[in-house]
Structures are given as C-alpha cells and as structure tokens.
Design an enzyme around this catalytic site. Structure first.
Site, PDB file in Angstrom:
ATOM      1  N   ASP A  15       0.761  -1.181  -0.055  1.00 49.53           N
ATOM      2  CA  ASP A  15      -0.129   0.039  -0.051  1.00 49.53           C
ATOM      3  C   ASP A  15       0.746   1.356  -0.151  1.00 49.53           C
ATOM      4  OD1 ASP A  15      -2.094   1.721   0.129  1.00 49.53           O
ATOM      5  OD2 ASP A  15      -2.509   1.519   2.192  1.00 49.53           O
ATOM      6  N   ASP A 218      -2.025   5.071  -5.776  1.00 42.23           N
ATOM      7  CA  ASP A 218      -2.265   4.331  -4.511  1.00 42.23           C
ATOM      8  C   ASP A 218      -2.418   2.740  -4.848  1.00 42.23           C
ATOM      9  OD1 ASP A 218      -3.107   3.268  -2.131  1.00 42.23           O
ATOM     10  OD2 ASP A 218      -4.827   4.539  -2.136  1.00 42.23           O
TER      11      ASP A 218
END
Length: 360
Positions: A15, A218
């Site tokens: 992430d 992201d």
C-alpha cells in the site's frame, strides 16, 4: 515478507497510500480475520515505548484520538478510506530482506501489531493477506525506516503483471536510466499521498473538455477512481463508441458491464473494441500516462467485460486515484530522494533480476 526471530512468512498488502505496516496479531486478538499464516505473536521486550520518535510521528499523522495508554507502549488506531480499521500497538522486530547481491539483511523495523481489525462486514471474510505493507511518505513507513538506517535510498518501485505476479523493489538499484516518464511529486491536498499533480483526461487522443483533476497513485486501491465529471464523461464516451454487439448487463463484480455474442476469456478479446484513455500532466515535459483498454477493463467470472474505473464521488473522494488496474504492466517508481514520480510501460512478468540485468 519474513518477519520475526526465527523469521516466519507473512503475506502483506502493498500500500503506497498509507504509512504504517501492520500484521494481524495475537496480543491476544480481539478481532482478526482468518489469515493465510498463523497470527504474529508479540514479545513484551519488542514493544515500542510511547516516547519513541516514530510513535510521536505516527500519532501526529493519525490525529487526536491516538494516545498512549501507558508510557511502555505506543497504541494506535488507524482508519482507511474504505472504512476498514486497525487498532494495535507498535512493535520492533527483524525483517529478513534479500539484497540484490543475493545476501540477506535483518534490520529491526517498527510496525503495528494489530489486535482489533474491522474489515468489510464485521471482518467475517477470510483475508488474503496477514497485514499491510505501508509504503507512504511518512517517517513510520518501511521505506523511510530503511533510508534512516542507511540501508537503501528512499526510492520504491513496483511492476504488477497483467498475468498476476510482478515485483517490488526498494532503493534505486534497478531504476532504468532512460525511457521513464518523470513528473515532480506534487503536494496532495488530501493526506500524505504520492501525487503527480493535476492531470487532464483524453479519450482516444481527443480532449473531453474537462478541467484538470487532482490525481494520486495508490497501490492499495484495486480500481481506478475518477472525479464525478470525468467518470461520467468517460462512461458516455465509451457507450457512444461501442458496437451494437455489446449489450449492457448487470454483473455482481462491477457497476458497468457488457456481454458480447459469446463469453469473453480475457481483456485482450475486447481490446480492439475499446479506445485508449490518457492523462496528461502539465508539470512534466510531455508527461502522458497512456491507459489502454487492458488498463481499465476487467473480464469477470461470467465472461462479461466491465469498467474498472469507479466514481470517486460515490466513494466520498474529492480526488482521482490511479489504482492497481491502471498500474499493470508498467513500472511505477516513487522517488522520494528527487521528489519525483515515474512510470514506464513494459511487461512485469519478468523477474526483478532480469529487469536488473537489462538496466545498467
């Protein structure tokens, strides 16, 4: 990643949209999902004290409701945009990391031992990962810690293959010396995201007449999200360009789907029926990110083709997100040393080793 002493394997969700790495943790666990490996078991002497600088940094990044219940430990509560959350304490333990020269190092790094996770509907679903690998820009991020210990430069890259798999690297050892499109990192207006700034969207090389939208990268987001205006413009452009052999159908996997005369097996069956999108960033020299159909379409189990771009407004986001679907088969590089983001198209099914040998 292999963590602990002795090292045990854990699957982590990569992430770049958040900072804290954490594992579901038997401390004992109040609420953990069913995970692939046995829960991480913390040892008392590995607790990070409240006065530690990483604890202070984490708390200031997470806001007011984070404080220590005792000076001996650093408690945290972190909420994600999809309303999942993790509650736990900071731990420091050894990570076994392979270096490119085929030796291993075992630095002690700080991460979260999460003993209360709320994921999805009451966390009832088994989780495909044991925790999360936080690679954002904050000082508690694993990448920042490796830089602080003098192990690698503060650079990270990933290459996700359309066939599944791919590779992830820390440091600048395999960053290609040419062929990369670079843009300066912009300050994201919302949180600590990596942002290439504002991008203007084109469909089939034609302007959609939209004003530029703030974009963030992201890897924690599976799909790509466009702000409402851009999303609706793309949907109507796509519908307008499709032949009559495509019929809109409902599919449990995504919102907007079509079926053809026979079930589709892969995105490459329909690639020629859809047009490319592209994002142009004013901050870089001719900085354009091409988004061919295979970078925004998904073929579902039922053989339908669906749009892997979602409406940011429906997800209560005020900016656009380039998610994993659009990052496939391009190397994406987050260079915090030079404050720039880069991307380069190419197959990601090769290993990092072969990528290394082909770049100087």
């Amino acid at each position: 990643m292999n963590i602990g002493d002795p090292a045990k394997p854990y699957f982590l969700d990569v992430d770049t949209g958040s900072d804290l790495t954490w594992l579901q943790c038997d401390a004992p666990c109040q609420s953990c999902s069913k995970v692939p490996h046995p829960l991480y078991r913390p040892v008392q002497n590995k607790l990070v004290p409240c006065a530690d600088s990483l604890c202070t940094a984490l708390h200031s990044g997470l806001g007011r409701n984070n404080k220590c219940s005792s000076p001996k430990q650093c408690d945290y509560r972190i909420k994600y945009t999809d309303s999942a959350s993790s509650l736990g304490v900071l731990i420091a333990d050894n990570f076994s990391l392979p270096l490119s020269k085929s030796s291993n190092i075992r630095p002690s790094l700080t991460f979260g031992c999460g003993y209360d996770q709320q994921v999805g509907k009451n966390g009832a679903k088994p989780a495909p990962t044991d925790g999360l690998l936080g690679l954002g820009r904050g000082s508690v991020s694993l990448l920042s810690q490796l830089k602080q210990k003098g192990i690698t430069k503060n650079v990270l890259g990933h290459c996700l293959s359309t066939n599944g798999g791919g590779f992830l690297f820390f440091g600048d050892g395999i960053v290609p010396t040419s062929g990369v499109t670079w843009v300066p990192m912009a300050r994201s207006t919302s949180g600590n995201y990596y942002s290439p700034g504002s991008g203007t969207l084109y469909f089939d090389r034609r302007s959609l007449g939209l004003k530029p939208m703030e974009v963030v990268f992201d890897s924690g987001s599976t799909y790509t999200y466009f702000t409402a205006e851009a999303y609706h413009a793309v949907v109507s452009a796509l519908k307008g360009g499709l032949s009559r052999s495509f019929k809109q159908v409902s599919d449990p996997e995504l919102l907007l789907c079509w079926k053809g005369q026979k079930a589709f097996k892969s995105v490459f069956d329909v690639k020629k029926d859809f047009k490319s999108l592209s994002l142009s960033f004013a901050t870089g020299k001719n900085a354009v990110m091409e988004i061919p159909p295979e970078n925004y379409l998904v073929v579902t189990k039922s053989g339908n083709v669906c749009l892997g771009i979602l409406d940011a407004a429906a997800a209560k986001l005020s900016f656009s997100i380039i998610g994993d679907i659009t990052m496939q088969d391009q190397m994406v590089i987050y260079d915090n040393e030079k404050a720039q983001l880069g991307w380069m198209r190419g197959p990601c099914s090769r290993s990092a080793k072969s990528a290394m040998s082909s770049s100087p």
